[in-house]
Write a protein that holds these residues in place. Structure first.
Motif, PDB file in Angstrom:
ATOM      1  N   GLN A   1      78.382   4.055  55.536  1.00 33.53           N
ATOM      2  CA  GLN A   1      79.437   5.168  54.972  1.00 33.53           C
ATOM      3  C   GLN A   1      80.100   5.734  56.212  1.00 33.53           C
TER       4      GLN A   1
ATOM      5  N   GLU B   1      83.927   5.732  57.714  1.00 34.95           N
ATOM      6  CA  GLU B   1      84.815   7.078  57.874  1.00 34.95           C
ATOM      7  C   GLU B   1      85.008   7.296  59.318  1.00 34.95           C
TER       8      GLU B   1
ATOM      9  N   THR C   1      89.741   8.400  54.538  1.00 34.97           N
ATOM     10  CA  THR C   1      88.573   7.859  53.665  1.00 34.97           C
ATOM     11  C   THR C   1      88.790   8.677  52.430  1.00 34.97           C
ATOM     12  N   GLU C   2      88.982  10.140  52.547  1.00 37.53           N
ATOM     13  CA  GLU C   2      89.060  10.737  51.090  1.00 37.53           C
ATOM     14  C   GLU C   2      90.294  10.339  50.597  1.00 37.53           C
TER      15      GLU C   2
ATOM     16  N   ARG D   1      89.454   7.050  48.477  1.00 41.51           N
ATOM     17  CA  ARG D   1      89.017   7.460  47.214  1.00 41.51           C
ATOM     18  C   ARG D   1      89.866   8.112  46.388  1.00 41.51           C
ATOM     19  N   ARG D   2      90.682   8.737  46.514  1.00 45.87           N
ATOM     20  CA  ARG D   2      91.703   9.360  45.468  1.00 45.87           C
ATOM     21  C   ARG D   2      92.372   8.456  44.985  1.00 45.87           C
TER      22      ARG D   2
ATOM     23  N   ALA E   1      90.695   6.110  42.781  1.00 44.00           N
ATOM     24  CA  ALA E   1      90.439   6.832  41.277  1.00 44.00           C
ATOM     25  C   ALA E   1      91.710   6.786  40.685  1.00 44.00           C
TER      26      ALA E   1
END
Length: 150
Positions: free
Chosen positions: A124, A128, A136-137, A140-141, A144
């Motif tokens: 992980q 990152e 990376t964030e 993820r968003r 989703a």
């Protein structure tokens, strides 16, 4: 082949180069292999790690609830749980009614998960470092949001 049954060349090219589904599957295979490689010394695959961690977080779960949480169909989840049950990492007991099973981690399952978490974390961190924390964030968003596509 008659022209009316010939695939549209532009659409075919777009499907090869622009398909979001294929791009996500390809990236998932590449990334999944990194996690698999890291977890191999413990005899785990990344998919099994995910199941162990989900059960750890849930405490106890029925198969249907776990499948729903992980966006998996029940049959695939049951197939993926079998090796973990055979290894004694997950225990299944009859649920509240005879048609259900309640799943929990065993002591061995908790021990394997404890050993696996630092291995997962190392991969992980590499992800990152490669993408950067903000990207990376955002990934993820964005993923989703794709899960909610209807």
């Amino acid at each position: 082949m008659p022209a009316e049954t010939r695939p549209d060349a532009r659409l075919s090219q777009a499907a090869a180069l622009e398909c979001a589904g294929f791009s996500v599957r390809r990236a998932a295979r590449a990334l999944g292999s990194r996690y698999d490689e890291a977890l191999r010394p413990l005899g785990l695959k990344s998919t099994q790690f995910t199941l162990l961690n989900a059960l750890h977080l849930l405490g106890e779960s029925g198969v249907n609830a776990l499948a729903e949480r992980l966006l998996m169909d029940r049959t695939t989840l049951t197939r993926n749980l079998r090796p973990l049950e055979r290894r004694g990492l997950v225990r299944a007991r009859p649920g509240d009614d005879r048609r259900t099973r309640a799943l929990t981690l065993t002591a061995d399952g908790r021990a394997i998960l404890a050993a696996a978490l630092p291995l997962w974390h190392a991969v992980q961190r590499r992800v990152e470092e490669h993408l950067g924390a903000a990207r990376t964030e955002r990934l993820r968003r964005d993923l989703a949001r794709l899960e909610a596509l209807d």
